[in-house]
Design a protein around this motif. Structure first.
Motif, short mmCIF file in Angstrom:
data_model
loop_
_atom_site.label_atom_id
_atom_site.label_comp_id
_atom_site.label_asym_id
_atom_site.label_seq_id
_atom_site.Cartn_x
_atom_site.Cartn_y
_atom_site.Cartn_z
N ARG A 175 -7.61 -8.38 -1.64
CA ARG A 175 -6.79 -7.92 -2.81
C ARG A 175 -7.53 -7.38 -4.31
O ARG A 175 -7.16 -6.56 -4.65
CB ARG A 175 -6.02 -9.10 -3.17
CG ARG A 175 -4.80 -9.36 -2.26
CD ARG A 175 -4.20 -10.42 -2.50
NE ARG A 175 -2.94 -10.04 -3.46
CZ ARG A 175 -2.47 -10.40 -4.61
NH1 ARG A 175 -2.74 -12.19 -5.01
NH2 ARG A 175 -1.66 -10.24 -5.53
N TYR A 217 -3.66 0.26 1.77
CA TYR A 217 -3.81 -1.31 2.02
C TYR A 217 -4.66 -1.44 3.66
O TYR A 217 -4.50 -2.40 4.21
CB TYR A 217 -2.88 -2.45 1.82
CG TYR A 217 -3.39 -3.22 0.92
CD1 TYR A 217 -4.43 -4.10 0.53
CD2 TYR A 217 -2.74 -3.17 -0.64
CE1 TYR A 217 -4.91 -5.09 -0.19
CE2 TYR A 217 -2.83 -4.21 -1.62
CZ TYR A 217 -4.00 -4.90 -1.49
OH TYR A 217 -4.51 -5.63 -2.35
N GLY A 249 0.95 -1.22 -0.06
CA GLY A 249 0.04 0.08 -0.09
C GLY A 249 0.86 1.14 0.14
O GLY A 249 1.82 1.38 -0.79
O1 LIG Z 1 1.00 -4.89 -1.82
C1 LIG Z 1 0.36 -4.05 -2.36
O2 LIG Z 1 0.55 -2.88 -2.15
C2 LIG Z 1 -0.19 -4.55 -3.70
C3 LIG Z 1 0.93 -4.13 -4.82
O3 LIG Z 1 2.15 -4.86 -4.56
O4 LIG Z 1 -0.47 -5.79 -3.77
P1 LIG Z 1 -1.72 -6.47 -4.51
O5 LIG Z 1 -1.21 -7.06 -5.76
O6 LIG Z 1 -1.91 -7.76 -3.24
O7 LIG Z 1 -2.92 -5.59 -4.57
#
Ligand SMILES: O=C(O)[C@@H](CO)OP(=O)(O)O
Length: 247
Positions: free
Chosen positions: A113, A89, A21
């Protein structure tokens, strides 16, 4: 008109498979190489730019700098804006994705996700990671800063920024390179390709591979493609999707 999107190279937290995030992590050695490869690819295929956009996060800024160095274009103007940041996130930041899948189930992790409008658990307002408490965001209106975001929330900041700022440059004939993140790029992909909430769930953006969108004069999207070996790109997209699987 063309717009080139690029997800930053592998970061240290991508390497460790942690939810990232807005955590401001550096590129891994592999990520630096991916950025240089992207620069060489763009240069080799005759791409050139007049202006670049990126986020406030150093994995994107550093990727852009490596790309521009590789292309002998370190002098190009660069605009940084928090609206191109990764999706926030929330309280998942720092957790291992595979361990989280073991604890809460792969289905729940997939919802966190990739669902369109489910937010991950939010940070507490007194958490030092609250962007309102961070120097990086000191000039941003506090009410605009999130404690967690869904893709829908991310779209609500990325798309107006594209429409009101980036598109103006494109209309003036400027060639734009935008270096951002998995989910801020997914926001643009959903918008450009007019994907449904279901369709965008299956979209995973590989690190360090230029993604080109072409538009006609009325800004209808006419073509889109990744640059490079398509089978390698497929494998790398699959790897991103599988980061949410339990070990
Ligand atoms: O951890 C995150 O911020 C994102 C990108 O690396 O991950 P994800 O692919 O799980 O959305």
């Amino acid at each position: 008109m063309k717009l080139v999107l690029l997800r930053h190279g592998e970061s240290e937290w991508n390497r460790l498979n942690l939810f990232t995030g807005w955590t401001d992590v550096i590129l891994s050695n592999k990520g630096i190489k991916e950025a240089a490869d992207a620069g060489n690819m763009l240069k080799g295929k005759g791409y050139d730019f007049d202006i670049c956009y990126t986020s406030f996060l150093k994995r994107a800024v550093d990727t852009l700098n490596v790309v521009l160095d590789t292309m002998d274009r370190a002098w190009l103007p660069v605009v940084k804006n928090w609206k191109l940041n990764e999706r926030h996130y929330g309280a998942l930041q720092g957790l291992n994705k595979a361990e989280t899948a073991e604890k809460y189930g792969e289905e729940q992790v997939k919802i966190w996700r990739r669902s369109f409008d489910v937010r991950p658990p939010a940070l507490e307002p007194d958490d030092p990671r609250n962007p309102q408490l961070q120097e990086q965001y000191r000039n941003v209106e506090k009410s605009e800063l999130p404690l967690a975001e869904s893709l829908k929330d991310t779209i609500a900041r990325v798309i107006p920024y594209y429409e009101n700022v980036i598109k103006k440059d494109m209309l003036e004939g400027k060639r734009v390179l935008l270096v951002a993140h998995g989910n801020s790029i997914r926001a643009l992909v959903k918008y450009f390709e007019n994907l449904s909430e279901d369709e965008i769930m299956g979209v995973n953006i590989p690190t360090g591979i230029p993604l080109v969108y072409e538009f006609d004069d009325d800004f209808n999207m006419t073509d889109h493609y990744y640059l490079g070996d398509q089978s390698i790109i497929e494998t790398r997209m699959k790897k991103v999707a599988e980061q949410g699987k339990a070990k």
